[in-house]
Structures are given as structure tokens and as C-alpha cells.
Scaffold this motif. Sequence first.
Motif: not given
Length: 308
Positions: A44, A219, A227
Motif C-alpha cells: 500500500m 485501498g 486506503g
Amino acid sequence: MLSGLIFILLPLILGYLVRLTDPDRLAVVNRLVNASIYLILFLMGMGLAALEQLSVGMAAMSGQALTLFAIITPLNLLALWWLSRRSPLRANPAQAVDGAPMTRWQALSGSLTLAAVVALGVGAGVLLKTIGTQLDTDTLAEWALYVLLALIGCQLRSSGMSLRQILLNRHGLVIALTVMASSLLGGLLAAPLLALEWNQGMAISAGFGWYSLSGILVGDQLGPILGGAAFFNDLARELLAFVLIPLTIQRYTPLAIGIGGATSMDFTLPVIQQTGGVACVPVAVVSGFLLSLAAPPMILFLLSLSHV
């Protein structure tokens, strides 16, 4: 819509069908869950770094997380305060425990470690961008998410909590429902301020404090900025809980147990046990378990409404 939701939830369902009782195997599952969370949060972070205007994206994420926290948390506190005024549940100072299994610093450092993993992912992504290398982080994160959901399903099934134990603990059930309702209302109110659809705002708020999962699920569907906003909103809830629990647990016990959301069954449980006594432990575990059980399907269901 339903077929897509079932496809996403299938790993969670399959994992829930597996019940492990052997401590060694459960330990392996727990380690794999932690590894999967670290991997996905790292990816992420790399996804954030891949944004064309990283500084603008980070500023947007920070603003969104602050907006969510400023709306959802006061509603949580107000609803839990109202419940505390009407609930007979009170902590017993005489049962307070000094030697709980995990210290407050250990619990706090665990949550901060996850935030550091996101930061490392951003740094790695910037480095790869500098040398002109790209990774398909979306695909890697998606497959890691499937593995994580299956492992979480297995964890929930093997937690030892029976349906009878959950439903008969009225205090834990009511606290969990109060946190759910106030959080979802907060997400609904925050949605227009963040230029989101109503269901997306509610989905971001439906992590109920489970920051490592909410950031991943949101996300995967809405992109790394939202996210990250979901992750840091829920992380801030836990950090606030560490401060408020010792200050409120004697007078407003349901508030102290509920403010940590899903973390009341793990990360904030030692603080609840240390300051509120052992009588608060089953209530906190049931509340946290119900919120943990509700978060994944609720987030995914609400996000699936965008595709109707």
C-alpha cells in the motif's frame, strides 16, 4: 453485485470452515496473518509512492484521515457516553491487574510498527521510481489479500468464542452495536465532505478500529489514498484509546471498552485489564470479537454497492 461480493468473501468463508485446535498450527496461522498484513501495508505504501504527485496525494490522505477522525470519533464518544450513563456495567478497581500479559508500550509499539511499514513501502516505492523500475503492486496486494482473508477466517473460527458466549454477554453485544451504529453514521456524514458516495464513506468507517484490515480492504477497492486515510483514521482511534481508557474506565466503563473498537480483544485489552479489572475482560473480548467479525463483510458489502 452479490456475485462479486461472494467472490471477494469466499476466502474468508473458506477459512472460517477450518477450525484449528492445535496450538502450534494456530501459532503458524497467527504468524502468517502478521506477515500478510505487513506485506499488504508495505505494498500500500508502494502504491502511494507510485502516484504522479506524491506530496499532493499524501496531503489529501492526511486531510481525509483528519476529517474522518474529527467526525467519527466524537460520535463514538457521544454514543458510548450515553450508553455509559444508562448501563450498570462498572469496572472494579479492586480487581485491577498490574502484571497483564502485555504492557501498554508493547501494545502501542505494535500499532506504530504497522505505520512504519507503510512509510517503508513509500520509501521503497520512491526508490524504485527513481531507478525506473515498476512492480504490479495492485495484483500482488490482491492475492495477498485473498490469503489474509482466509487466514483471518480461520482465526475467527478458532478463537474459542461460541455463539452462546457472545449472545449471552449483553454488555459486550450492546457496546459493539453502539460502536457500529455511531461509526457508520459518522462515515455517512463524512462522505459529502470527502466527495465520496454515501456507501464509500460508510465503508471507510466500517473498520471499527481494525486499522490493519480497513486500510487494506478500502485501498484494494478505492485506491491507496483512501486506503491510507482509513488506516490512519482507525490507527488514531487506537492511540486515543490508550489515553482515554485509564481516565474513563472507572466512571464510564462501556466508553472505555468501546472506544478501542475491534482492538478491545487484543491490543487495548491489556490496558482494560490493568485499569478495569478482570471483570471487564470478557465484555471487552466479546465486543472486540463482534466488531472484528462484522468489519470485513460490512466493508466489502458497502463497497460492492458502488458497482450496482
